[in-house]
Design a protein around this motif. Structure first.
Motif: not given
Length: 305
Positions: A72, A74, A128, A131, A214, A218, A235, A238, A249, A252, A279-280
């Motif tokens: 993934w 970042l 998360h 982050h 998420h 979020h 997020d 994806f 995901n 989530e 982000t990913h």
């Protein structure tokens, strides 16, 4: 004001970090720098928890990716609007030893010529560890200004007081690290939090907006200037989400709501033709979205260098 773009384009990579790790663009008068914090190697199962393994493996095969483990990306953002320099998320830091190739953003900001002391605001899309973890690095904390403003949704702060992981499907060590990282973040930065309810304009043309899904708090960041738009989707999206926006995901906390949020954001991005960063998505994660039948199509932007 071309400071971010100029420094990004002209600064040579550090000898010990030859990987391209920053990309500069402009949205009207707002400078945008996408910075890679590295990658997170995770099981492919976390990208699609509600489909048969063979279906999931078929998607990865079609993308020329291995079936078991997926890196993934970042990504974090630095924005400059007027007199404000805004960091959007802060990467992993040193929160999880299982991800040794992440936690790169402090040295990559240095390589781009951006002093952490110049950051006036931080927007946290959600709490998360990948982050907020970068803000917990000792050298980072010491260099941040004492009047730094950190913007986060109230629903996110409330959630992490007693987080619920019952709908997630994360690798087993992760929930405990997420929980302890969020608590540490709130303990160290609680007095600097600027809590918003649903939407807040952090700087001219920079608005943070809570989506939920998420995680309950979020949020995404909308950048608007001179008739141009860019959304940092955090997020909510994806790589698999364009072809299969209904796939859940494992990270989530409310998968069904996350699907609704994802589809709404993708529909809006296709309609407005704005730039999308997440982000990913693979670095530099800058592109646009088109509708493709019942799903969507990702169109990577041509690099402007």
């Amino acid at each position: 004001m071309d400071n971010l773009a100029r420094k990004s384009d002209t600064h040579r990579s550090e000898p010990d970090d030859p990987v391209p790790s920053r990309y500069a663009l402009r949205v009207g008068d707002i400078e945008v720098l996408v910075v890679s914090d590295g990658v997170l190697p995770l099981p492919t199962a976390t990208l699609a928890t509600n489909v048969e393994p063979a279906v999931r493996a078929g998607w990865f095969e079609g993308m020329f990716l291995p079936p078991d483990k997926f890196d993934w990306a970042l990504n974090v953002l630095v924005l400059r609007s007027g007199e404000q320099t805004i960091l959007v998320d802060a990467g992993l830091g040193g929160q999880f030893p299982g991800f040794p190739r992440a936690g790169q953003f402090p040295k990559r900001l240095d390589a781009a010529g951006i002093d952490l002391a110049s950051v006036t605001d931080v927007i946290i899309t959600h709490m998360h560890m990948d982050h907020v973890g970068g803000l917990l690095v000792g050298e980072v904390r010491k260099r941040l200004r004492p009047d730094l403003r950190i913007h986060v949704a109230r629903a996110e702060v409330d959630f992490w007081a007693s987080p619920d992981f019952s709908a997630t499907a994360m690798p087993s060590p992760v929930p405990n690290v997420l929980r302890t990282t969020a608590r540490q973040f709130l303990k160290e930065y609680g007095s600097q939090l600027q809590i918003f309810e649903e939407e807040f304009e952090v700087a001219p043309g920079v608005v943070v907006w809570r989506t939920g899904g998420h995680t309950p708090g979020h949020s995404v960041v909308r950048v608007t200037s001179g008739g141009e738009r860019l959304t940092f989707a955090g997020d909510a999206i994806f790589p698999v989400g364009f072809d299969h926006p209904d796939w859940h995901n494992g990270f989530e906390h409310d998968p069904e709501e996350a699907v609704r949020v994802r589809i709404r954001l993708l529909q809006e991005a296709a309609m407005t033709r704005e730039l999308l960063v997440a982000t990913h998505l693979p670095f530099p994660s800058v592109g646009r979205v088109a509708v493709d039948g019942d799903a969507f199509r990702w169109i990577a932007a041509f690099w402007d260098y």
